[in-house]
Design an enzyme around this catalytic site. Structure first.
Site, PDB file in Angstrom:
ATOM      1  CB  SER A 103       5.070  -6.086   8.394  1.00  0.00           C
ATOM      2  OG  SER A 103       4.456  -4.856   8.172  1.00  0.00           O
ATOM      3  CG  ASP A 131       2.541  -5.209  10.489  1.00  0.00           C
ATOM      4  OD1 ASP A 131       3.307  -5.472  11.428  1.00  0.00           O
ATOM      5  OD2 ASP A 131       1.980  -6.089   9.804  1.00  0.00           O
ATOM      6  NE  ARG A 136      -2.240  -1.988   3.129  1.00  0.00           N
ATOM      7  CZ  ARG A 136      -2.838  -2.687   4.078  1.00  0.00           C
ATOM      8  NH1 ARG A 136      -4.062  -2.386   4.438  1.00  0.00           N
ATOM      9  NH2 ARG A 136      -2.226  -3.683   4.664  1.00  0.00           N
TER      10      ARG A 136
HETATM   11  C1  BGC Z   1       6.263 -10.565  11.090  1.00  0.00           C
HETATM   12  C2  BGC Z   1       5.947  -9.344  11.923  1.00  0.00           C
HETATM   13  C3  BGC Z   1       4.660  -8.711  11.449  1.00  0.00           C
HETATM   14  C4  BGC Z   1       3.543  -9.742  11.404  1.00  0.00           C
HETATM   15  C5  BGC Z   1       2.230  -9.165  10.898  1.00  0.00           C
HETATM   16  C6  BGC Z   1       5.071 -11.503  11.046  1.00  0.00           C
HETATM   17  O1  BGC Z   1       5.325 -12.567  10.192  1.00  0.00           O
HETATM   18  O2  BGC Z   1       7.385 -11.241  11.606  1.00  0.00           O
HETATM   19  O3  BGC Z   1       7.009  -8.415  11.871  1.00  0.00           O
HETATM   20  O4  BGC Z   1       4.321  -7.675  12.309  1.00  0.00           O
HETATM   21  O5  BGC Z   1       3.926 -10.812  10.564  1.00  0.00           O
HETATM   22  O6  BGC Z   1       2.353  -8.641   9.636  1.00  0.00           O
END
Ligand code: BGC
Length: 511
Positions: A181, A234, A112
Site C-alpha cells: 500500500s 490496498d 496480514r
Molecule cells: C499510501 C497509499 C495507501 C494509503 C492507505 C497511503 O499513505 O500512499 O498507497 O493506499 O496510504 O493505506
C-alpha cells in the site's frame, strides 16, 4: 477592659479586616488571573475551530477541486498532485473464481497473511485463515532485504501451519496476491516500482525497485513454492472484494493509518496513456488521494507545523488532515498550545512534547467517552500524558479538540468520495452519464457502491457518522440514498487473493 485593651481590641479588629481584605484581594486577583487564562485557552480552541470549519459550501469546493485534479492527473504524467496511477486491473472478480489463493497485506500498522478457498459461487469464500501481526518498528526504516525476508519468513510460517490439503500441486507454484500500500508505477498487474514511501516507512534502497521482484527473490531464498501473481494497492484489493460480492461496486476508499481511493475509469479517459488497450474498456486507477491538495482545504497553523516537522514535508497533505496516523498529533499540538498559553494542564506537561504520543484509538476513546465525569479522558491524560487532576471543564475542552479534528477529517474524506462520484458522473448533477438510468417514464439514479476499509471508518463510530452525514449534506438525501458505503473487512488482503484468482489463468496486459 481598660482603654489599652480597647485600643488593642480595635487594632486586632482592624488588623483582621485588613488581612481579610488582602486575602480577599488575592483571591479576587487569582480568580481574575485564572479567568484570563481560561479566556486564552478558549480563544485557542475558538481559533482552531474556525480554522477547521467545513461548511457544506466549502466541501462542495473540495468536491470540485478533487474532480478537476482527477482530470489533470489523467491528462498527463505529473499534471496534478494526484498521481492517478494505472493498476492494470481491468477485470474485477465476479464471484466465479475457484481455487486456493494466498493474500499478503503490507502497508499500515499491521501485516496480514491469509488464505482463501474460492468455490466458484459468490459469497463462497471458504475457510479464510487470517493471521495479523504488527510490523516491527525497526523494519520500517531498515533495508529492503530485511523487510522482505521478514515477510517471506512470516509467509513460510503461515504455510507450514496449514494442513496437507493446501500442498501445492506438483510443479505448480502457489499464487499470491500481494497488497503493497504505497505508490507504485506499474507496467503490469504483477509488477510495480516503488515511487516513494509514506506513513512513516523509510527504506531508501527499495525506492525505484520492483517490489514483486524483491518479494519473489526473498521467497526463493527460503525455498518457498510461491510467486506473486498480482501486486496491488490496498484500495484495489478492497474494490476487488467489494466487486466480488456486489457488482455495483465501482470505487474503494481506505481510511486507516493512511488514506487513499481507487475507482474504475474508462480507458478512453486515461489520456496520458493514449492507445491503452484494455479488454474491458476500463481500468482501475489508484488515485493516491493522500497527496491531493487544494487551496480550499481548511488548513491551520498546526497542520503547517505537523507537515514541516514530518519526514515528508509538502507531501501527502490530504492524508495529514484525515488519516489515523496524524489525527492524534494534531490534537496533541492544539493541547500543547493550550498548556503553553495557561496552566490549565498544570505545570508539568513534558509528555505533550512527544510527537505521535496520542494515537488515533486514544482520540476515539476520549471523543466517545460518555461517562458524566469523563473518566476515560482523565485516564488517558494521566496514563499517557502524565497530566493528573485535570478539572472536568478542561477534560471537556480536550473532547472538543478531538471532535473538531475528527469532524474535519471525516467531512473532507466525504468530499473526496463525492469528488470521485462527480468524476464518474454519478453525483446526480449532469444529465448524460450522470449515473441516471432510464426507468419507465422517468430517469432514476443508478445504485453506486463504494467499498470502504480502515479503522477510522470501521471502528470509530463518530468518524463514520460524520462522514456519512457529510455525504448526505453534499449530495442531498435524495441522491445520497443511491450511494452505498459498504465496509469490506480485510478487503485489502482478501481482495488480493481473489484478484490473484481472477488473474491466475487469464493473460495479463502490459504496456
Ligand atoms: C499510501 C497509499 C495507501 C494509503 C492507505 C497511503 O499513505 O500512499 O498507497 O493506499 O496510504 O493505506
Amino acid at each position: 477592659m481598660g482603654s489599652m485593651g480597647k485600643v488593642l481590641g480595635v487594632g486586632l479588629v482592624v488588623g483582621c479586616a485588613v488581612a481579610m481584605c488582602v486575602v480577599a484581594g488575592t483571591m479576587v486577583g487569582k480568580r481574575v488571573k485564572s479567568r484570563r487564562r481560561w479566556t486564552k485557552v478558549v480563544k485557542v480552541l475558538e481559533e482552531f475551530e474556525e480554522g477547521c470549519a467545513t461548511p457544506v459550501e466549502k466541501l462542495r469546493q473540495v468536491v470540485d477541486a478533487m474532480a478537476v485534479e482527477m482530470h489533470a492527473g489523467l491528462a498527463s504524467e505529473g499534471g496534478s498532485k494526484l498521481k492517478m496511477l494505472l493498476t492494470f486491473v481491468q477485470n474485477l472478480p465476479n464471484g466465479s473464481e475457484k481455487g486456493v489463493y494466498y493474500g499478503l497485506d503490507l502497508g499500515g500498522t499491521n501485516f496480514r497473511v491469509l488464505r482463501v478457498q474460492l468455490g466458484g459461487q459468490r459469497s463462497a469464500i471458504l475457510e479464510p485463515g487470517v493471521e495479523r501481526q504488527p510490523i516491527p518498528e525497526h523494519l520500517m526504516t531498515s533495508t529492503s532485504e530485511e523487510l522482505f525476508d521478514f515477510i517471506a519468513a512470516s509467509l513460510q510460517k503461515f504455510v507450514e501451519k496449514e494442513g496437507n490439503g493446501s500442498v501445492a500441486l506438483e510443479g505448480k507454484l502457489r499464487e499470491l496476491g500481494f497488497t503493497f500500500s504505497f505508490p507504485m508505477k506499474q507496467a503490469s498487474v504483477s509488477s510495480g516500482i516503488l515511487i516513494k514511501w509514506t506513513k512513516g516507512f523509510s527504506i531508501h534502497d527499495t525506492v525505484g525497485k520492483d517490489v514483486s521482484e524483491c518479494l519473489n527473490q526473498a521467497l526463493e531464498r527460503r525455498g518457498l513454492d510461491m510467486r506473486v501473481a498480482v501486486l496491488i494497492n490496498d484500495t484495489v484489493g478492497t474494490l476487488a472484494l467489494g466487486h466480488y460480492h456486489d457488482e455495483d461496486t465501482v470505487a474503494a476508499v481506505i481510511i486507516g493509518t493512511g488514506t487513499n481511493a481507487c475507482y474504475l475509469e474508462r480507458s478512453d479517459d486515461i489520456i496520458k496513456c493514449q492507445g491503452l488497450l484494455t479488454t474491458s474498456g476500463a481500468m482501475v486507477v489508484n488515485m493516491e488521494w493522500g497527496n491531493f491538495w487544494s487551496s480550499h482545504l481548511p488548513r491551520t497553523s498546526y497542520d503547517i507545523e505537523l507537515d514541516s516537522e514530518s519526514p515528508n514535508p509538502n507531501d501527502q497533505g490530504f492524508e495529514k488532515m484525515i488519516s489515523g496516523m496524524y489525527l492524534g498529533d494534531i490534537v496533541r499540538r492544539v493541547i500543547l498550545k493550550m498548556s503553553q498559553e495557561s496552566d490549565v494542564f498544570g505545570l508539568s506537561f513534558s509528555k505533550l512534547l512527544t510527537p505521535f504520543i496520542l494515537r488515533s484509538p486514544l482520540i476515539a476513546a476520549m471523543h466517545e467517552d460518555d461517562s458524566p465525569d469523563l473518566r476515560e479522558v482523565a485516564r488517558i491524560l494521566g496514563e499517557i500524558l502524565e497530566i493528573g487532576d485535570v478539572p472536568l471543564k478542561v477534560r471537556k475542552l480536550v473532547v472538543k479538540v478531538c471532535d473538531v479534528v475528527t469532524r474535519r477529517a471525516a467531512r473532507l474524506a466525504a468530499a473526496g468520495i463525492v469528488g470521485i462520484l462527480k468524476k464518474m458522473g454519478r453525483d446526480g448533477s449532469g444529465s448524460t452519464a450522470s449515473g441516471k438510468v432510464k426507468g419507465g417514464s422517468h430517469t432514476k439514479m443508478r445504485r453506486t457502491v463504494v467499498a470502504i476499509e480502515g479503522a477510522l471508518y470501521t471502528s470509530y463510530t463518530l468518524f463514520r457518522e460524520y462522514l456519512n452525514d457529510a455525504i448526505a449534506d453534499i449530495l442531498g438525501e435524495d441522491i445520497s440514498s443511491h450511494v452505498v458505503l459498504k465496509v469490506m473487512e480485510d478487503g485489502s488482503g482478501m481482495g488480493a487473493a481473489v484478484l490473484a484468482a481472477a488473474y491466475s489463468s487469464s493473460g495479463q496486459d502490459t504496456l
